[in-house]
Enzyme design. Structure first.
Site, mmCIF file in Angstrom:
data_model
loop_
_atom_site.group_PDB
_atom_site.id
_atom_site.type_symbol
_atom_site.label_atom_id
_atom_site.label_comp_id
_atom_site.label_asym_id
_atom_site.label_seq_id
_atom_site.Cartn_x
_atom_site.Cartn_y
_atom_site.Cartn_z
ATOM 1 N N SER A 37 0.852 -1.187 0.000
ATOM 2 C CA SER A 37 0.000 0.000 0.000
ATOM 3 C C SER A 37 0.887 1.236 0.000
ATOM 4 O O SER A 37 1.750 1.375 0.869
ATOM 5 C CB SER A 37 -0.895 -0.016 1.237
ATOM 6 O OG SER A 37 -1.578 1.207 1.369
ATOM 7 N N LYS A 60 -1.315 -1.091 -4.373
ATOM 8 C CA LYS A 60 -2.462 -0.276 -3.959
ATOM 9 C C LYS A 60 -1.972 1.147 -3.749
ATOM 10 O O LYS A 60 -0.930 1.355 -3.125
ATOM 11 C CB LYS A 60 -3.036 -0.854 -2.664
ATOM 12 C CG LYS A 60 -3.816 0.109 -1.775
ATOM 13 C CD LYS A 60 -4.501 -0.651 -0.658
ATOM 14 C CE LYS A 60 -4.653 0.172 0.600
ATOM 15 N NZ LYS A 60 -5.229 -0.623 1.711
ATOM 16 N N LYS A 81 -3.112 5.151 -2.545
ATOM 17 C CA LYS A 81 -4.102 5.982 -1.872
ATOM 18 C C LYS A 81 -4.532 7.082 -2.835
ATOM 19 O O LYS A 81 -3.707 7.631 -3.566
ATOM 20 C CB LYS A 81 -3.486 6.616 -0.621
ATOM 21 C CG LYS A 81 -3.066 5.607 0.427
ATOM 22 C CD LYS A 81 -4.273 5.016 1.114
ATOM 23 C CE LYS A 81 -3.863 4.171 2.323
ATOM 24 N NZ LYS A 81 -5.033 3.551 2.949
ATOM 25 N N ASP A 99 -7.315 3.046 -2.849
ATOM 26 C CA ASP A 99 -7.957 3.144 -1.532
ATOM 27 C C ASP A 99 -8.245 4.610 -1.236
ATOM 28 O O ASP A 99 -7.323 5.429 -1.140
ATOM 29 C CB ASP A 99 -7.032 2.550 -0.461
ATOM 30 C CG ASP A 99 -7.675 2.493 0.927
ATOM 31 O OD1 ASP A 99 -8.821 2.971 1.072
ATOM 32 O OD2 ASP A 99 -7.028 1.968 1.860
ATOM 33 N N GLU A 106 -11.223 0.567 -2.796
ATOM 34 C CA GLU A 106 -11.410 0.324 -1.364
ATOM 35 C C GLU A 106 -12.028 1.548 -0.697
ATOM 36 O O GLU A 106 -11.540 2.671 -0.866
ATOM 37 C CB GLU A 106 -10.041 -0.006 -0.746
ATOM 38 C CG GLU A 106 -10.074 -0.404 0.708
ATOM 39 C CD GLU A 106 -8.683 -0.776 1.241
ATOM 40 O OE1 GLU A 106 -7.758 -1.023 0.442
ATOM 41 O OE2 GLU A 106 -8.532 -0.810 2.466
ATOM 42 N N ASP A 141 -13.469 -1.471 3.875
ATOM 43 C CA ASP A 141 -12.453 -1.544 4.926
ATOM 44 C C ASP A 141 -13.078 -0.960 6.200
ATOM 45 O O ASP A 141 -13.638 -1.699 7.033
ATOM 46 C CB ASP A 141 -11.200 -0.766 4.466
ATOM 47 C CG ASP A 141 -10.132 -0.584 5.529
ATOM 48 O OD1 ASP A 141 -10.334 -0.986 6.682
ATOM 49 O OD2 ASP A 141 -9.063 -0.012 5.222
ATOM 50 N N LYS A 158 -9.270 -6.683 8.754
ATOM 51 C CA LYS A 158 -8.201 -6.230 9.644
ATOM 52 C C LYS A 158 -8.541 -6.775 11.027
ATOM 53 O O LYS A 158 -9.645 -6.538 11.539
ATOM 54 C CB LYS A 158 -8.130 -4.704 9.697
ATOM 55 C CG LYS A 158 -7.518 -4.074 8.450
ATOM 56 C CD LYS A 158 -7.397 -2.573 8.557
ATOM 57 C CE LYS A 158 -6.849 -1.999 7.251
ATOM 58 N NZ LYS A 158 -6.933 -0.520 7.220
ATOM 59 N N GLY A 160 -3.708 -3.850 6.405
ATOM 60 C CA GLY A 160 -2.599 -3.527 7.309
ATOM 61 C C GLY A 160 -2.847 -2.220 8.036
ATOM 62 O O GLY A 160 -3.653 -1.396 7.590
#
Ligand code: OSB
Ligand code: MG
Length: 369
Positions: A136, A162, A164, A189, A214, A239, A263, A291
């Site tokens: 990520s 991934k 952001k 995400d 996400e 998430d 998670k 994570g």
């Protein structure tokens, strides 16, 4: 087993690089470690994944400390526990505070596995010897920098990238990444940065063939996620919205989420994580392990969980060196060619490195009857 002693360590570690999400940037990580000891001298370790500030969820390091000290420890200290599944039942009397519960429950899972001379992975029912991992990547100042960061991790072998995103740093970023990496499994995400007003924008993401998007919308909004999913061909993965098996059931029934990010801390521990895994597996809903920028202790728990069979998609559990100059376990978590080899030592399978740990310990608190 009888829990005879609990130690909490308040930790402070600097990450190698700042990490930026749609909520902001941080680099210094304050968190809690928790160690349990049984009547035979076996120990187990857990990590609180709560951050110091309540941006990802309402829990913080300090609220976790409060909940653990004042409510959770009294429920387990001197108690005879047959199996870690009993812990989540015991904690059922306390509302929410999932990350706090998970810290204690995780340590008891590790203890249980060690006491019974098996790996935590095996204790959970996992069978894989190696797990596939992705990475990520936070928001970068400019897209050219991001492309180079991504290139480095693709070359290291990570199985999925991934990134952001946030309003203003989305379409152009994804377009540039796709241009440079046409075949890399890619996902985005948003950490809740959008609303249904952005449907037209989010629809444009479909052209980038993302594995998933996400948590585009609010953390408490599974209704609007269902509306959004009807408009998109890209699968939505929730998430922040998923705190339990019940949340999972509702999200899937409504069509809000085609993939679930599990998670351990967010769902209140390994027992609930396993229930969500099993529920999704029966319904052909793929899951993966998210994570929380964990130290080696939390990372080890993630690795063990990821050995369960429905963890079909690569998770965010990158190697220790992605986050830390030195991690607090030995050996450190190593990623080779996009795989982590699952440790074979009992419990979490990595040994807490007390010397390194001491360097980053701000305060130690001990609890006995
Ligand atoms: O949304 O998955 C997230 C990090 C902190 C809080 C929330 C998230 C993340 C990440 C990084 O995406 C995961 C990791 O590398 O541990
Ligand atoms: Mg996320």
């Amino acid at each position: 087993m009888i829990i005879k002693e609990i130690t909490i360590r308040k930790m402070k570690m600097m990450m190698k690089n700042p990490f930026t999400t749609s909520f902001g940037t941080f680099q210094e990580k304050g968190f809690l470690l928790l160690e349990v000891k049984d009547e035979l001298g076996n120990t187990g370790w857990g990590e609180s994944v709560a951050f110091e500030a309540p941006w990802y969820s309402e829990e913080t390091t300090q609220t976790n400390l409060h909940m653990i000290q004042d409510f959770l420890i009294p429920l387990v200290l001197e108690r005879e526990i047959g199996h870690p599944d009993e812990v989540s039942e015991l904690f059922g009397a306390i509302r929410k505070n999932n990350m706090a519960k998970s810290t204690v429950e995780g340590a008891i899972w590790d203890l249980y596995a060690k006491r019974n001379k098996m790996t935590l992975a095996k204790a959970l029912g996992g069978e894989l010897n190696q797990i596939e991992v992705g990475i990520s990547i936070g928001i970068e100042e400019n897209v050219a920098d991001l492309v180079e960061v991504v290139r480095g991790f693709v070359e290291e072998g990570y199985k999925r990238i991934k990134v952001k995103i946030k309003p203003g740093a989305d379409i152009e970023v994804l377009r540039e990444l796709r241009k440079n990496f046409p075949d890399v499994p890619l996902m985005a995400d948003a950490n809740s940065a959008y609303t249904l007003d952005d449907v037209e924008l989010l629809k444009q993401f479909d052209e980038f063939n993302l594995t998933m998007i996400e948590q585009p919308l609010a953390s408490d909004d599974i209704i609007d996620h269902a509306k959004l999913q009807k408009e998109l061909s890209t699968p939505i993965c929730l998430d922040e919205s998923i705190h339990s098996l019940e949340d999972t059931r509702k999200a899937i029934e409504l069509g809000s989420s085609k993939i679930i990010n599990i998670k351990i801390g967010r769902v209140g521990g390994l027992t609930e994580a396993k229930k969500i895994h099993d529920f999704c597996m029966e319904r052909n809903i793929p899951v993966w392990c998210g994570g929380m920028l964990e130290s080696g202790i939390g990372r080890a728990h993630n690795i063990a969980l990821t050995t369960l069979p429905n963890f079909i998609l690569p998770g965010d559990t990158a190697g220790s060196s992605r986050y830390w100059e030195e991690d607090i376990i030995s050996p450190e978590v190593v990623v080779e060619n996009g795989y982590i080899t699952v440790p074979t030592d009992y419990g979490i399978g990595y040994v807490p490195n007390l010397e390194v740990m001491a360097k980053y310990t701000v305060e130690t608190m001990n609890y006995k009857a």
